[in-house]
Every structure is written in structure tokens, then in C-alpha cells.
Design a protein around this motif. Structure first.
Motif, PDB file in Angstrom:
ATOM      1  N   ARG A  59      62.308  37.237  41.786  1.00 19.31           N
ATOM      2  CA  ARG A  59      62.259  37.243  43.241  1.00 19.31           C
ATOM      3  C   ARG A  59      61.119  38.123  43.746  1.00 19.31           C
ATOM      4  O   ARG A  59      60.690  39.059  43.079  1.00 19.31           O
ATOM      5  CB  ARG A  59      63.591  37.740  43.810  1.00 19.31           C
ATOM      6  N   GLU A 103      60.776  41.221  49.032  1.00 20.93           N
ATOM      7  CA  GLU A 103      61.662  41.030  50.174  1.00 20.93           C
ATOM      8  C   GLU A 103      62.993  40.421  49.745  1.00 20.93           C
ATOM      9  O   GLU A 103      64.060  40.838  50.210  1.00 20.93           O
ATOM     10  CB  GLU A 103      60.984  40.132  51.216  1.00 20.93           C
ATOM     11  N   GLU A 104      62.942  39.468  48.828  1.00 20.16           N
ATOM     12  CA  GLU A 104      64.174  38.845  48.353  1.00 20.16           C
ATOM     13  C   GLU A 104      65.026  39.823  47.547  1.00 20.16           C
ATOM     14  O   GLU A 104      66.262  39.789  47.607  1.00 20.16           O
ATOM     15  CB  GLU A 104      63.829  37.618  47.504  1.00 20.16           C
ATOM     16  N   ARG A 105      64.385  40.694  46.785  1.00 20.49           N
ATOM     17  CA  ARG A 105      65.147  41.702  46.044  1.00 20.49           C
ATOM     18  C   ARG A 105      65.876  42.640  47.006  1.00 20.49           C
ATOM     19  O   ARG A 105      67.035  43.004  46.790  1.00 20.49           O
ATOM     20  CB  ARG A 105      64.214  42.500  45.131  1.00 20.49           C
ATOM     21  N   HIS A 125      66.834  41.953  50.019  1.00 23.22           N
ATOM     22  CA  HIS A 125      67.929  41.206  50.637  1.00 23.22           C
ATOM     23  C   HIS A 125      69.130  41.146  49.688  1.00 23.22           C
ATOM     24  O   HIS A 125      70.286  41.254  50.122  1.00 23.22           O
ATOM     25  CB  HIS A 125      67.472  39.794  51.007  1.00 23.22           C
TER      26      HIS A 125
END
Length: 424
Positions: free
Chosen positions: A15, A18-20, A22
Motif C-alpha cells: 500500500r 496514505e493507505e497504510r 488509513h
């Protein structure tokens, strides 16, 4: 971390940043301040840095990552690690995944007892003076408690005293006061005790007053962790036997034990830095303990059992969940929320487990493909991102021979991270 939260986050390494974040936010571990700090990039404001130490001109950042897959005393744990070295986080995560299959890490930590030292020189009849000091134990402990009333009110305080004659001929004597410091690391508390008690120690024993300070060899504040791992998790019985032989090598040879312990401390130090601990004191105590019997020995060992290995580690580990950087550093506060330790003793067990995982990962690499192959693939990944450049901004040419050796591996770097366990 609550029981329903898992430290296994599938595909975490794939990821984007930003995805981590989240994914971590969804776990509900962090308050709004901690989330905002991490989302901003995790920097330390220079105004805060200027209050933390002297002559500040800027801040110096380290990557902050998460080691996954850890299960410690039946609780899933996310472990923040601040480290510049490739492979440390991936390797610890991978080893934790292997151990997890056998139930995870188990451990216990002694009560948080720190050691205050008061030195005396030129003591007439040091043996008799030591006996007088032992007889005055109650009054000396009371004097120490009087210097730290708030700690005493919280249930801590002076617990024991020991007078040690270091040289009867020279009249060198040292008094140890053992102080329970709660969830603090405790250095300032025991220094306060040492300075407060020193005049009374001198009146009782005579001689010339010397140093009044803590010892970082905290032999009454040990942590012990164990883990089992199955042969098939490691890659087969041959690999497991190779790990056990490598561990025995460290037990027999201090040259090997030094590097063995460095591998153990790789993971522990990185987590300690992220969590705002005094990693210098931790290192000093660990290596002194490794040599306390007069021969430098490994902090951890791995032995064959039917179908696998059992690993054990024991070392002094003075850590805190209050005080120090936890009071001023938003990143440290966020890291403590992520790890979820409710006490200094619980935190010590987590940190020692990370050390044991790092040690297992290093020994497994040595016993199978060798340490360099995966390690250097991850180094090359860092170089490919532009870590090596000339003064003019152009990518630096690799040292002679490196370009050919690693060119084909650049495309493999993400796979190398995955295989090393970086988030799976």
C-alpha cells in the motif's frame, strides 16, 4: 491493543503511505492528535526540539515503520520501529509471523527496580563500615524515600540496600539502593535518591564521598522472553539445525556472540528509538549483562526441540511509558498508542520479543541463503529511490562490480521485501 485487533495486516507493504495510515486509523488505536502527527509526516517542530536538547539547529529524521505479525503474551501488538537500515523491519515481521504459528512470544519482566550507587573512597576498615551500613538499612531507605515523596505516594520507593566492598586495601566501598520506579525509566529518580542518601552514608561509613548516580546494569530489572518455531515455518529441519548450531557458536565464541547480540539489538533498538526510550542505556546494560560472568555471551539462545526450535532471551531492560520524551514528542506518544502497552513491564516484554525476532531472522538468513542476498537487495531498493547521488544531483555510479551484481535485482526489490515479511 484490544483482543479483536490483529497485528497481521495483509499486503501492508504494497500500500501507499496514505493507505497504510488509513489502515492504522481503522484499528482505532490512535487519538486525533496522534493521527494528525503521523499524517503530517511525523516531523518534530524545531521549537520542541530546542527544548529537548541544547544547541539545536534543526531536526534529523529517521523512517518510522511498523513491524507486523507480533503476538506477545496472547496479545496482538503493532511495533513501531525507527531505523535507517533496510531489512530490519521486514525481517522482524517475517520472524514474528513464523513464531506466531506456534502461539507467539511469551515473557515476563521483573518489577521496575533501579539501582542507585553511592561511592566512598579511603574508608577505614571497609568491611566494618559495610556492616554498619547494612545495620542502618531502615534509616537509609527512609532517607531515600523522603527524597521522592511523589513516587512513594504512587506505590514506589526504596526497597533494599546492599553495601559492597570493592577493595578493602584501598578502602573503596559502594552502597546500592534499589528503588522501585513504577512506569518510569527512573534515571532521574534514582539519581535523586543517591544524592539525598550520600551524606548519611558518609557519616556512617567515613571516607571520601565519590559518585552518586544510577547504574545502567539493572540486574533487578530483568526481562525474559521465549518463543517456539516449527521446522516447516523456518524452511525445514536443516535450516532449524543450522540456527541451533549458529546459536551454539555464539555461546562458545565471544567474537561471534558480539555480532549475534548486535542482531538481537537491531530490532530492540529500532523499537526503543520509536518509543522514546534511552537506547544508549539499554545497550550499555545489555552488553554488560552479557559479560557479567566474566565471559561475553549471547543474550539469546536457540535450541532444537522435536519438530522445531525454542528461543530464549534474558537481559536487563529499563524502559518507561511515562516521563522523558513521552511528555513532549508527539511521535513518541503516537508510537506508545500503537504498541498499546499498559505498563513499563509490558513494554519491556514487547521490546525483548522484537529483539528475539530480529535474532531469529538473522540466524535463519545465515543458516540458509546467507545474510547478504536479501539484505543487499533491500539496500539496492534504497539506492534505486535516489539515496545515492552526486553533489550535482545525478545518480551516483555504483562501486565497481556492484552495478552488474544488483542490476537484475532492482526489479526484484519489492518481491524481496514481501519475501522478507514486510507486512504479510
Amino acid at each position: 491493543m484490544s483482543q479483536h485487533v490483529s497485528s497481521r495486516i495483509s499486503g501492508f507493504y504494497k500500500r501507499c503511505l496514505e493507505e497504510r495510515l488509513h489502515a492504522i486509523q481503522a484499528l482505532g488505536l490512535l487519538d486525533e492528535e496522534a493521527l494528525a502527527h503521523l499524517a503530517s509526516g511525523g516531523g518534530l517542530p524545531t521549537a520542541v526540539a530546542d527544548r529537548m536538547c541544547e544547541n539545536v539547529i534543526a531536526t534529523h529524521a529517521l523512517p518510522l515503520g511498523l513491524a507486523l505479525n507480533f503476538r506477545v503474551n496472547q496479545r496482538d501488538v503493532l511495533v513501531p520501529m525507527a531505523v535507517e537500515e533496510p531489512s530490519v523491519i521486514a525481517a522482524a515481521s517475517n520472524a514474528a509471523r513464523m513464531v506466531r504459528r506456534s502461539g507467539g512470544f511469551s515473557g515476563e519482566a521483573d518489577p521496575p527496580i533501579m539501582t542507585a550507587q553511592v561511592q566512598l573512597d579511603d574508608v577505614p576498615d571497609a568491611e566494618a563500615a559495610a556492616a554498619r551500613l547494612e545495620a542502618a538499612r531502615a534509616s537509609l531507605l527512609a532517607a531515600g524515600d523522603a527524597a521522592i515523596p511523589r513516587m512513594v505516594a504512587r506505590g514506589g520507593g526504596c526497597r533494599d540496600l546492599e553495601a559492597r566492598v570493592l577493595s578493602a586495601e584501598l578502602g573503596v566501598l559502594v552502597v546500592h539502593l534499589y528503588v522501585e520506579v513504577g512506569d518510569a525509566m527512573g534515571a532521574n529518580l534514582v539519581d535523586t535518591v543517591a544524592e539525598a542518601v550520600a551524606p548519611l552514608v558518609q557519616r556512617i561509613a567515613g571516607g571520601t564521598l565519590g559518585l552518586r548516580i544510577l547504574s545502567n546494569l539493572t540486574v533487578r530489572r530483568l526481562v525474559r522472553v521465549t518463543a517456539t518455531v516449527a521446522d516447516d515455518a523456518l524452511g525445514g529441519a536443516d535450516v532449524a539445525s543450522g540456527i541451533a548450531r549458529a546459536s551454539r557458536f555464539a555461546e562458545l565464541d565471544p567474537y561471534r556472540a558480539t555480532t549475534h547480540n548486535k542482531g538481537f539489538m537491531n530490532g530492540l533498538d529500532a523499537a526503543a528509538v520509536a518509543l522514546g526510550q534511552d537506547f544508549r542505556a539499554i545497550e550499555a546494560g545489555a552488553h554488560a549483562y552479557a559479560a557479567i560472568g566474566g565471559r561475553y555471551r549471547p543474550l539469546s539462545t536457540w535450541e532444537r526441540i522435536p519438530g522445531g526450535l525454542v528461543g530464549r532471551a534474558e537481559l536487563p531492560l529499563a524502559v518507561g511509558t511515562v516521563g522523558g520524551a513521552t511528555e513532549v514528542h508527539a511521535g513518541v506518544r503516537a508510537a506508545l498508542q500503537l504498541v498499546g502497552a499498559k505498563s513499563a513491564r509490558e513494554l519491556a516484554v514487547v521490546l525483548a520479543s522484537v529483539g528475539l525476532a530480529s535474532n531469529l531472522a538473522a540466524l535463519r538468513a545465515l543458516a540458509s541463503e546467507g545474510i547478504q542476498r536479501g539484505h543487499m537487495r533491500l539496500h539496492e531498493r534504497k539506492r534505486a529511490l535516489g539515496g545515492a547521488s552526486t553533489a550535482g544531483g545525478e545518480p551516483a555510479a555504483p562501486p565497481s562490480g556492484e552495478g552488474k551484481r544488483f542490476a537484475a535485482e532492482r526489479a526484484e526489490a519489492p518481491l524481496a521485501v514481501h519475501q522478507a515479511g514486510g507486512g504479510t
